[in-house]
Design a protein around this motif. Sequence first.
Motif, mmCIF file in Angstrom:
data_model
loop_
_atom_site.group_PDB
_atom_site.id
_atom_site.type_symbol
_atom_site.label_atom_id
_atom_site.label_comp_id
_atom_site.label_asym_id
_atom_site.label_seq_id
_atom_site.Cartn_x
_atom_site.Cartn_y
_atom_site.Cartn_z
ATOM 1 N N SER A 36 0.836 -1.192 0.000
ATOM 2 C CA SER A 36 0.000 0.000 0.000
ATOM 3 C C SER A 36 0.875 1.248 0.000
ATOM 4 C CB SER A 36 -0.870 -0.009 1.260
ATOM 5 O OG SER A 36 -1.426 1.263 1.495
ATOM 6 N N ARG A 59 -16.152 5.029 -10.904
ATOM 7 C CA ARG A 59 -15.931 3.707 -10.300
ATOM 8 C C ARG A 59 -15.627 2.673 -11.380
ATOM 9 N NH1 ARG A 59 -13.798 0.297 -8.482
ATOM 10 N NH2 ARG A 59 -14.543 -1.360 -7.142
ATOM 11 N N THR A 87 -12.094 3.304 -12.624
ATOM 12 C CA THR A 87 -11.117 2.793 -11.662
ATOM 13 C C THR A 87 -10.984 1.285 -11.785
ATOM 14 O OG1 THR A 87 -11.663 4.603 -10.143
ATOM 15 C CG2 THR A 87 -10.538 2.682 -9.195
ATOM 16 N N PHE A 88 -12.100 0.625 -11.918
ATOM 17 C CA PHE A 88 -12.087 -0.833 -12.027
ATOM 18 C C PHE A 88 -11.329 -1.291 -13.272
ATOM 19 C CE2 PHE A 88 -13.961 -4.873 -13.403
ATOM 20 C CZ PHE A 88 -13.701 -5.652 -12.279
ATOM 21 N N ALA A 117 -7.437 0.439 -13.367
ATOM 22 C CA ALA A 117 -6.505 0.238 -12.253
ATOM 23 C C ALA A 117 -6.668 -1.120 -11.577
ATOM 24 C CB ALA A 117 -6.670 1.356 -11.220
ATOM 25 N N GLU A 118 -7.880 -1.443 -11.181
ATOM 26 C CA GLU A 118 -8.069 -2.659 -10.381
ATOM 27 C C GLU A 118 -7.869 -3.942 -11.185
ATOM 28 O OE1 GLU A 118 -11.841 -2.185 -8.425
ATOM 29 O OE2 GLU A 118 -11.131 -0.434 -7.311
ATOM 30 N N THR A 175 -4.096 -4.402 -12.051
ATOM 31 C CA THR A 175 -3.346 -4.720 -10.838
ATOM 32 C C THR A 175 -3.596 -6.156 -10.410
ATOM 33 O OG1 THR A 175 -3.339 -2.414 -10.114
ATOM 34 C CG2 THR A 175 -2.975 -4.079 -8.418
ATOM 35 N N ALA A 176 -4.851 -6.560 -10.402
ATOM 36 C CA ALA A 176 -5.178 -7.939 -10.018
ATOM 37 C C ALA A 176 -4.545 -8.938 -10.989
ATOM 38 C CB ALA A 176 -6.690 -8.123 -9.969
ATOM 39 N N ARG A 212 -0.664 -9.145 -10.165
ATOM 40 C CA ARG A 212 -0.251 -9.341 -8.760
ATOM 41 C C ARG A 212 0.380 -10.712 -8.500
ATOM 42 N NH1 ARG A 212 -1.289 -6.654 -4.111
ATOM 43 N NH2 ARG A 212 -2.825 -5.368 -5.172
#
Length: 189
Positions: free
Chosen positions: A103, A148, A151-152, A155-156, A159-160, A163
């Motif tokens: 983080s 939202r 962002t999903f 970014a999300e 990243t997922a 990872r």
Amino acid sequence: MGRPRFDNADFLAAARALAAGRGPAAVTVDAVVDRLKAPKGSFYHRFASRDALLGELWLQSVLAYQEGFVRAIEAGDGLGAALHTPAWVRLNMDDARLLLLYSRHDFVQGDWPAALRRGVRDQARRFEACLESFARQAFGRAGPAQVRRATFVLAEVPTAAVRQHLQRREPPPPLVDELIRETYRAIVS
């Protein structure tokens, strides 16, 4: 023979190597100066504290990442922005581990200089502006639901997707790009 000279980049590189290997908690003043074989005073001549070093390391990494992301958004290439994450990760594994496995709060805390606080605030605003810009372009407006979604998808999902590869210290395979592409098209279409 004189003493070796150290600069900010040397201390940041040592901190990056320590954090990429064992996480931000491994970055102590003693560990950094031991890695460099530098006098402790040389560290404190450049950084007010461990927190200042970690904050600068995080900010340097996130700004390097954001260059390509922002460029893609400014060019109207949302898919390129989403695919920037795996491409950047492949070229910058250590920085990617810092940004995507930990983080921001693991790095940016404590009492740090005003310039560092300003840099962190500015990069966050730049990222939010990119999400809003993409939301307007892709979804017609930048309301909470559209931001939202932005962002999903930008970014999300990326990243997922990278990872687990970062955790295994391996570059993301091409399949990651394919999965991001398919998800992007499903959401943006």
